[in-house]
Scaffold this motif. Structure first.
Motif, PDB file in Angstrom:
ATOM      1  N   TYR A  81      12.685  13.109   1.487  1.00 61.75           N
ATOM      2  CA  TYR A  81      12.815  11.688   1.843  1.00 61.75           C
ATOM      3  C   TYR A  81      13.297  10.892   0.646  1.00 61.75           C
ATOM      4  N   TYR A  82      12.712  11.149  -0.526  1.00 62.62           N
ATOM      5  CA  TYR A  82      13.073  10.397  -1.733  1.00 62.62           C
ATOM      6  C   TYR A  82      14.485  10.718  -2.195  1.00 62.62           C
ATOM      7  N   GLU A 132       0.867  -1.173   0.000  1.00 61.65           N
ATOM      8  CA  GLU A 132       0.000   0.000   0.000  1.00 61.65           C
ATOM      9  C   GLU A 132       0.911   1.232   0.000  1.00 61.65           C
ATOM     10  N   PRO A 133       1.137   1.853  -1.165  1.00 72.55           N
ATOM     11  CA  PRO A 133       2.110   2.944  -1.236  1.00 72.55           C
ATOM     12  C   PRO A 133       1.625   4.209  -0.547  1.00 72.55           C
ATOM     13  N   GLU A 134       2.594   5.009  -0.086  1.00 66.87           N
ATOM     14  CA  GLU A 134       2.300   6.298   0.523  1.00 66.87           C
ATOM     15  C   GLU A 134       3.040   7.390  -0.243  1.00 66.87           C
ATOM     16  N   ARG A 135       2.541   8.584  -0.110  1.00 70.00           N
ATOM     17  CA  ARG A 135       3.204   9.707  -0.754  1.00 70.00           C
ATOM     18  C   ARG A 135       4.408  10.129   0.082  1.00 70.00           C
ATOM     19  N   TRP A 136       5.589  10.083  -0.530  1.00 70.72           N
ATOM     20  CA  TRP A 136       6.814  10.486   0.147  1.00 70.72           C
ATOM     21  C   TRP A 136       7.168  11.925  -0.208  1.00 70.72           C
ATOM     22  N   SER A 137       7.815  12.588   0.711  1.00 72.86           N
ATOM     23  CA  SER A 137       8.274  13.957   0.445  1.00 72.86           C
ATOM     24  C   SER A 137       9.492  13.920  -0.467  1.00 72.86           C
TER      25      SER A 137
END
Length: 308
Positions: free
Chosen positions: A281-282, A273-278
């Motif tokens: 962070y990426y 279940e993917p989440e939105r990363w900043s």
């Protein structure tokens, strides 16, 4: 003649005419030159990929792409990879049936593993040269206008390049199933093919809740008939006997849920279940994680080499 030209330029009225006609003539000349360049000579960009496999000892060219940049066709009799100054690996031979690369057309080919390389009646080992970064490699074409060296590679982008730089990059590929040129969604329960007496096939996709909808013109589905493949097949055959389906038709029902479950068995790992990363962070943590991951892989490879 010189006197005539001098008198012409001496007349101020001629200067206005010149100022109007000169830009038009220059523009027409530029267009003519561009059209000539577009339709004359050869301009092909291209690229290739080199791969290795456990199924063969030698590396091999696994993919090939050529892009015609001109508004004219090019006849190609052979495609070669030149390695170093003196070796030509034949990738494709079109002597008997020349390859016609149409204006602005792109030609793409994938190639599999090889047994070995040969020169005359001798085997030749090309592994070292193919993986030697100092050995220059160029695509060379045998054309109707002679030898043509492909000057540059086709520019294309792939998310794989970003993955190797940052392992937090996810490359998502849809899993599709096609039946009679129709894509089948994951919620479909049954696929029904109705073939009329003329041979035309009508494909109908059914979900468990479709008894609530008017799918067929002459009758309605029931909740019971959508419980299983056999019940649906019996129900449709009964409708056919009552001439509510075109006379002379044949019916074939496929249990798509069963087929879907077989495909899903390949993907046994836990669902993500993917989440939105900043961005920080990426781009920051992702690069650090990638560096650490690559370091672990290098150490593991060294241990494996020592053990062998």
């Amino acid at each position: 003649m010189l006197t005539i030209l001098t008198n012409w330029f001496a007349d101020p009225r001629n200067w206005g005419t010149l100022l109007i006609t000169a830009p038009i003539a220059i523009f027409a000349l530029i267009v003519a030159v561009k059209n000539y360049k577009r339709k004359s000579g050869i301009a092909i960009s291209g690229g290739y990929g080199i791969a290795s496999s456990s199924e063969c000892e030698e590396s091999y060219v696994s993919s090939l792409v050529l892009e015609n940049l001109k508004d004219r066709s090019v006849t190609i009799y052979g495609i070669f990879l030149k390695v170093g100054h003196n070796f030509y690996i034949e990738l494709e031979n079109h002597d008997e049936k020349p390859l016609i690369l149409k204006p602005y057309e792109t030609y793409h080919k994938t190639m599999g593993e090889i047994l070995f390389y040969s020169v005359n009646t001798n085997k030749i080992m090309m592994e070292k040269l193919l993986n030697d970064k100092k050995a220059k490699k160029r695509l060379v074409l045998s054309t109707s206008e002679g030898k043509y060296i492909v000057p540059k590679q086709v520019k294309h982008w792939s998310p794989l390049t970003e993955f190797f730089k940052n392992h937090l990059t996810g490359i998502i590929r849809p899993v599709r199933v096609t039946h009679n040129n129709k894509d089948i969604g994951g919620n479909v329960r049954f696929i029904v093919d109705i073939t009329n007496k003329d041979g035309h096939i009508e494909t109908i996709k059914l979900m468990k809740s479709d008894y609530q909808l008017a799918i067929f013109k002459n009758f309605s589905l029931t909740e019971e008939c959508l419980l299983s493949k056999d019940s649906l097949e019996s129900f449709l055959e009964e409708m056919l006997e009552q001439n509510l389906i075109s006379k002379g038709s044949t019916i074939k029902v496929y249990d798509f849920e069963e087929h879907k479950n077989k495909i899903s068995e390949i993907y046994r790992s836990p669902t993500i279940e993917p989440e939105r990363w900043s961005a920080s962070y990426y781009y920051i943590f992702g690069r650090i994680y990638t560096w650490y991951s690559n370091l672990k892989m290098v150490k593991a490879n060294r241990r494996n080499q020592k053990n062998t």
